[in-house]
Design an enzyme around this catalytic site. Structure first.
Site, PDB file in Angstrom:
ATOM      1  N   HIS A 100      -9.112 -82.983  -5.416  1.00  0.00           N
ATOM      2  CA  HIS A 100      -9.563 -82.459  -6.580  1.00  0.00           C
ATOM      3  C   HIS A 100     -10.071 -83.626  -7.479  1.00  0.00           C
ATOM      4  CE1 HIS A 100      -7.652 -78.106  -7.217  1.00  0.00           C
ATOM      5  NE2 HIS A 100      -7.969 -78.549  -5.777  1.00  0.00           N
ATOM      6  N   PRO A 200     -13.765 -75.391  -6.204  1.00  0.00           N
ATOM      7  CA  PRO A 200     -13.549 -73.852  -5.441  1.00  0.00           C
ATOM      8  C   PRO A 200     -12.320 -73.384  -5.893  1.00  0.00           C
ATOM      9  CG  PRO A 200     -13.654 -75.513  -3.676  1.00  0.00           C
ATOM     10  CD  PRO A 200     -13.725 -76.140  -4.895  1.00  0.00           C
ATOM     11  N   ASP A 283       0.124 -71.810   5.050  1.00  0.00           N
ATOM     12  CA  ASP A 283       0.233 -71.428   6.744  1.00  0.00           C
ATOM     13  C   ASP A 283       1.445 -70.772   7.067  1.00  0.00           C
ATOM     14  OD1 ASP A 283       0.447 -71.828   9.269  1.00  0.00           O
ATOM     15  OD2 ASP A 283       0.358 -73.736   9.673  1.00  0.00           O
ATOM     16  N   THR A 286       3.171 -72.527  11.001  1.00  0.00           N
ATOM     17  CA  THR A 286       4.029 -73.970  10.859  1.00  0.00           C
ATOM     18  C   THR A 286       4.060 -74.423   9.677  1.00  0.00           C
ATOM     19  OG1 THR A 286       2.291 -75.107  11.600  1.00  0.00           O
ATOM     20  CG2 THR A 286       3.879 -74.459  13.590  1.00  0.00           C
ATOM     21  N   ASP A 291      -0.948 -79.442  11.360  1.00  0.00           N
ATOM     22  CA  ASP A 291      -1.371 -78.733  12.878  1.00  0.00           C
ATOM     23  C   ASP A 291      -2.551 -77.984  12.610  1.00  0.00           C
ATOM     24  OD1 ASP A 291      -0.212 -76.795  12.105  1.00  0.00           O
ATOM     25  OD2 ASP A 291       1.481 -76.856  13.747  1.00  0.00           O
TER      26      ASP A 291
HETATM   27  C1  HEM Z   1     -12.433 -74.852   0.652  1.00  0.00           C
HETATM   28  C2  HEM Z   1     -11.896 -74.513  -0.714  1.00  0.00           C
HETATM   29  C3  HEM Z   1     -10.475 -74.652  -1.198  1.00  0.00           C
HETATM   30  C4  HEM Z   1      -9.993 -73.676  -1.931  1.00  0.00           C
HETATM   31  C5  HEM Z   1     -10.751 -72.393  -2.519  1.00  0.00           C
HETATM   32  C6  HEM Z   1      -8.767 -74.069  -2.586  1.00  0.00           C
HETATM   33  C7  HEM Z   1      -7.837 -73.523  -3.214  1.00  0.00           C
HETATM   34  C8  HEM Z   1      -6.662 -73.707  -3.266  1.00  0.00           C
HETATM   35  C9  HEM Z   1      -5.469 -72.722  -3.909  1.00  0.00           C
HETATM   36  C10 HEM Z   1      -5.972 -71.834  -4.893  1.00  0.00           C
HETATM   37  C11 HEM Z   1      -4.346 -73.280  -3.994  1.00  0.00           C
HETATM   38  C12 HEM Z   1      -3.160 -73.028  -4.473  1.00  0.00           C
HETATM   39  C13 HEM Z   1      -2.581 -73.685  -5.926  1.00  0.00           C
HETATM   40  C14 HEM Z   1      -1.477 -73.273  -6.359  1.00  0.00           C
HETATM   41  O1  HEM Z   1      -0.886 -72.335  -6.072  1.00  0.00           O
HETATM   42  O2  HEM Z   1      -1.119 -73.851  -7.499  1.00  0.00           O
HETATM   43  C15 HEM Z   1      -4.445 -74.658  -3.048  1.00  0.00           C
HETATM   44  C16 HEM Z   1      -3.282 -75.485  -2.548  1.00  0.00           C
HETATM   45  C17 HEM Z   1      -3.728 -76.436  -1.823  1.00  0.00           C
HETATM   46  N1  HEM Z   1      -4.790 -77.108  -1.369  1.00  0.00           N
HETATM   47 FE1  HEM Z   1      -6.598 -75.898  -1.600  1.00  0.00          FE
HETATM   48  N2  HEM Z   1      -8.648 -75.121  -1.614  1.00  0.00           N
HETATM   49  C18 HEM Z   1      -9.562 -75.510  -1.086  1.00  0.00           C
HETATM   50  C19 HEM Z   1      -9.742 -76.722  -0.366  1.00  0.00           C
HETATM   51  C20 HEM Z   1      -8.764 -77.656   0.065  1.00  0.00           C
HETATM   52  C21 HEM Z   1      -9.107 -79.037   0.324  1.00  0.00           C
HETATM   53  C22 HEM Z   1     -10.579 -79.614   0.991  1.00  0.00           C
HETATM   54  C23 HEM Z   1      -7.957 -79.545   0.606  1.00  0.00           C
HETATM   55  C24 HEM Z   1      -7.632 -81.014   0.736  1.00  0.00           C
HETATM   56  C25 HEM Z   1      -8.385 -81.991   1.609  1.00  0.00           C
HETATM   57  C26 HEM Z   1      -6.837 -78.845   0.001  1.00  0.00           C
HETATM   58  C27 HEM Z   1      -5.528 -78.843  -0.201  1.00  0.00           C
HETATM   59  C28 HEM Z   1      -4.510 -78.161  -0.728  1.00  0.00           C
HETATM   60  C29 HEM Z   1      -3.273 -78.351  -0.602  1.00  0.00           C
HETATM   61  C30 HEM Z   1      -2.510 -79.400   0.430  1.00  0.00           C
HETATM   62  C31 HEM Z   1      -2.535 -77.249  -1.373  1.00  0.00           C
HETATM   63  C32 HEM Z   1      -1.102 -76.898  -1.332  1.00  0.00           C
HETATM   64  C33 HEM Z   1      -0.633 -77.705  -2.834  1.00  0.00           C
HETATM   65  C34 HEM Z   1       0.662 -77.622  -3.023  1.00  0.00           C
HETATM   66  O3  HEM Z   1       1.594 -76.955  -2.231  1.00  0.00           O
HETATM   67  O4  HEM Z   1       1.284 -78.397  -3.884  1.00  0.00           O
HETATM   68  N3  HEM Z   1      -7.576 -77.515  -0.568  1.00  0.00           N
HETATM   69  N4  HEM Z   1      -5.751 -74.557  -2.727  1.00  0.00           N
END
Ligand code: HEM
Length: 364
Positions: A100, A200, A283, A286, A291
């Site tokens: 972000h 996004p 996921d 796992t 992974d």
């Molecule tokens: C492709 C578009 C992406 C969308 C639409 C997206 C959207 C989201 C959303 C809605 C969540 C849940 C947030 C919450 O419940 O507060 C999330 C969690 C997460 N996103 Fe993405 N994301 C995207 C790409 C990425 C990328 C590129 C990464 C890292 C390189 C990433 C890493 C994560 C991680 C690790 C979580 C879990 C966070 C946690 O458990 O604290 N995301 N994402």
């Protein structure tokens, strides 16, 4: 004789030009260092080995090697390891924070961490995508640990600390060797909500997601690979409850979600209004291991977010999901590492105005 004289004059002139050039570049470096000091408080300690003036356009491995902060990498690794043992959710939090931050204004400049602007303008943290984002307090803590280990010198940017922390988080979850991280970023001095609004979201259409990545310089394949970060971490009910109860106002679940998963997730998110903040693992295979399982889940219609499942509904992205799901772990992880390194280079060529923040969440 005359020819000799001309030759001597020419040589003297060339020497003069060369000297003038290096003198002016010396001046330039001095000015650049002065600017950094002014904005960034480099401690003014005469005994500290000269810190190369941080320049967003010149990232280097071992940027801090000859400084008091030569141990920065091991300090970050130790602290991330220690804290994530106590709080395993930190690993996902750091990866998301890094994504972000880098994507908001296409600069990995730790601007996401800034809590307040001088005129109370809304910051990146006010953006809907960043509400409730985790890991901010840990970044402030990590910064104090880094400064402590540098004998009090404020040399390492929060942006570099975040790049290292995200790398270490990935290494802990994947059990892979650490990939090298270029360093020398500056901390941004501006954080505006509008910069984060292009991030996004769970309901962003797949074409928009692909084009947001493209705007940042990433291919469609890289967009899919980076989405693989959802192999760890959680999403709150509010981001996917429509898929369980009322997809596209049909009052029915999303037909592209495995009915067994629908039932499972309904236990966490029983209707459209309850438990909106309750988390489910992204996921479902796992959960805390980094992974390729996320891609396997998506091919089985078991993606939790609509944006995850859409990767399998779009012809351009589907081929990559299939390839990553059926390929080796090595295939996905090595590609993910390359994409993360590329993500970390966002802003490296823009020469934005920056400094070294004393506290990551507060402008100097
Ligand atoms: C492709 C578009 C992406 C969308 C639409 C997206 C959207 C989201 C959303 C809605 C969540 C849940 C947030 C919450 O419940 O507060 C999330 C969690 C997460 N996103 Fe993405 N994301 C995207 C790409 C990425 C990328 C590129 C990464 C890292 C390189 C990433 C890493 C994560 C991680 C690790 C979580 C879990 C966070 C946690 O458990 O604290 N995301 N994402």
């Amino acid at each position: 004789m005359r020819r000799d004289k001309h030759l001597r004059l020419l040589v003297t002139y060339i020497i003069f030009l060369l000297a003038a050039n290096s003198f002016s570049s010396l001046l330039g470096e001095a000015a650049s260092e002065k600017n950094t000091k002014k904005g960034g408080d480099q401690n003014g300690d005469q005994n500290v080995a000269a810190v190369p003036p941080a320049q967003a356009s010149k990232l280097r491995y071992n940027h801090y090697r000859t400084t008091r902060c030569s141990k920065v990498e091991s300090v970050v690794t130790t602290e991330v390891t220690k804290r994530s043992k106590r709080d395993p959710t930190l690993i996902a939090a750091l990866l998301r924070l890094f994504f972000h931050d880098c994507f908001a204004n296409k600069q990995c400049d730790a601007s996401l961490l800034i809590k307040k602007m001088p005129k109370n303008e809304k910051t990146e943290l006010h953006s809907g995508s960043n509400v409730g984002i985790k890991g901010l307090a840990f970044m402030d803590y990590l910064k104090t640990k880094v400064v402590e280990s540098c004998n009090g010198s404020n040399i390492v940017s929060c942006a570099d600390i975040l790049a290292l922390a995200a790398r270490d988080a990935y290494v802990l979850a994947s059990k892979r060797p650490a990939y090298p991280v270029l360093l020398g970023r500056l901390d941004g001095m501006v954080s505006l909500v509008k910069d984060a609004d292009s991030l996004p979201g769970a309901r962003t259409p797949i074409n928009t997601i692909v084009s947001v990545f493209k705007d940042a310089g990433f291919t469609t394949e890289e967009a899919v690979i980076l989405s693989g970060a959802h192999t760890i971490g959680e999403a709150k009910c509010k981001f996917f409850n429509d898929r369980l109860h009322n997809f596209l106002n049909t009052k029915k679940p999303d037909r592209t979600m495995d009915p067994a998963l629908v039932e499972q997730l309904k236990k966490i998110c029983p209707n459209m209004t309850a438990n909106l903040e309750s988390p489910a693992f992204l996921d479902q295979g796992t959960r805390r291991v980094f992974d390729k399982s996320y891609f396997v889940q998506v091919t089985r219609q078991r993606g939790v977010l609509q944006s995850d499942q859409n990767l399998f509904a779009n012809a351009a992205t589907k081929q990559f999901v299939t390839g990553l799901a059926s390929g080796t772990e090595e295939n996905f992880l090595s590609k993910f590492e390359k994409a993360m390194a590329k993500l970390g280079n966002l802003g490296a060529t823009t020469n934005y105005k920056g400094n070294i923040r004393r506290v990551c969440s507060v402008l100097n």
